[in-house]
Design an enzyme around this catalytic site. Sequence first.
Site, PDB file in Angstrom:
ATOM      1  N   PHE A  53       3.701  53.310 -11.664  1.00  0.00           N
ATOM      2  CA  PHE A  53       4.383  53.569 -10.406  1.00  0.00           C
ATOM      3  C   PHE A  53       4.854  55.199 -11.030  1.00  0.00           C
ATOM      4  CE2 PHE A  53       6.012  51.973  -6.797  1.00  0.00           C
ATOM      5  CZ  PHE A  53       6.791  52.938  -6.604  1.00  0.00           C
ATOM      6  N   PHE A  54       5.941  54.627 -12.567  1.00  0.00           N
ATOM      7  CA  PHE A  54       6.425  56.416 -12.550  1.00  0.00           C
ATOM      8  C   PHE A  54       4.526  56.993 -13.212  1.00  0.00           C
ATOM      9  CE2 PHE A  54      10.109  53.764 -14.251  1.00  0.00           C
ATOM     10  CZ  PHE A  54      10.854  54.350 -13.411  1.00  0.00           C
ATOM     11  N   PHE A 156      11.113  54.509  -2.929  1.00  0.00           N
ATOM     12  CA  PHE A 156      11.811  53.865  -4.399  1.00  0.00           C
ATOM     13  C   PHE A 156      11.288  52.749  -4.677  1.00  0.00           C
ATOM     14  CE2 PHE A 156      15.091  51.823  -7.095  1.00  0.00           C
ATOM     15  CZ  PHE A 156      14.970  52.870  -7.947  1.00  0.00           C
ATOM     16  N   ARG A 302      13.407  60.621 -19.193  1.00  0.00           N
ATOM     17  CA  ARG A 302      12.825  61.221 -18.253  1.00  0.00           C
ATOM     18  C   ARG A 302      14.235  61.839 -17.627  1.00  0.00           C
ATOM     19  NH1 ARG A 302       8.785  59.554 -14.996  1.00  0.00           N
ATOM     20  NH2 ARG A 302       9.622  59.575 -12.033  1.00  0.00           N
TER      21      ARG A 302
END
Length: 324
Positions: A53-54, A156, A302
Amino acid sequence: MESRAWLLEKRLMPADKVTRYADELRYTDLIAGYYVGAPKDVISAISDFSTWFFVWDDQHDRDAVHGRRTAWYRLSAELHTALDDPGDHLAHPEPLVAAFAETVHRLNGFLSPAWNERFARHFHAIVSAYDQEFENRVTKVTPKVAEYIELRRHTFGHSVWIDLLEPTAGREIPTALRTSGPFLAAARHCQDFSAWYNDLCSLPKELAGDDQHNLGISLIRHEGLSLEEAVVEVRKRVENCVTEFEVAEKELRELLAGHLAALPGGAGTAEARSVAEAVGSAVFNMRNWFSSVYWFHHESGRYRVDSWDDRSTPPYVSDLAGDA
């Protein structure tokens, strides 16, 4: 180590970037804090899905920055297709599609076909929301606050992270409880906390990159707030999520007690104990989102934008579509 090997196996990040950045990104640590008590095969699948997902989110950013409509919508369509038949896309030539299919295929093996269908339905909506954000970004449209909040709850991934509480608990939560007002409120508050706190920590990067998607940016551009006022407002919303979660949690526990008492045989049966344990696990891990999200945003590389050569471009990103 398993997550690093999976990134390499699925060709989601070059070997040199895996070596240099994978550990400090803390993706696996984050998931371990979200889904405490999950069996090893479940936590492994969720961890790989979250890592994917990231990476997908980063590719979305690169495609939007470069205005690559053809590349983005091709990937989007392939993800929709893979979601409906993941087993048929395990060898897909596009790494993001193959890795996605592989994680969904694993997740589909834990609970019932009904849960699989619900998860797929929720993720279809997430992909569509990413399409909307892509269009907003390439056309330089900043959503109004209410529009942004609704969109953000999809981008999200609110719904799927809550879905994943069930394989963590080892069973599905009865529909009457899972769709109840208190359960949905508790889920929403823990996820909104996570999204708004992420927006706080991402704000420097997204302002530097002239992004349109951040609660703070919507407040600045549509509500007339200064940067400082917007930060204060987002922090207030983050704090409210905590207090509102506690109210919903109390109401959910009261609802659960009534539900168990109404079961055939009452609260002392094996089924009642199983339901109580599943809901208890879900609520416990909803609570864990608060501490895990806070920790992650201060420990993961990140969000260390001040150490990057370009505050708008993370050094760990691998643009799988290229820069053309």
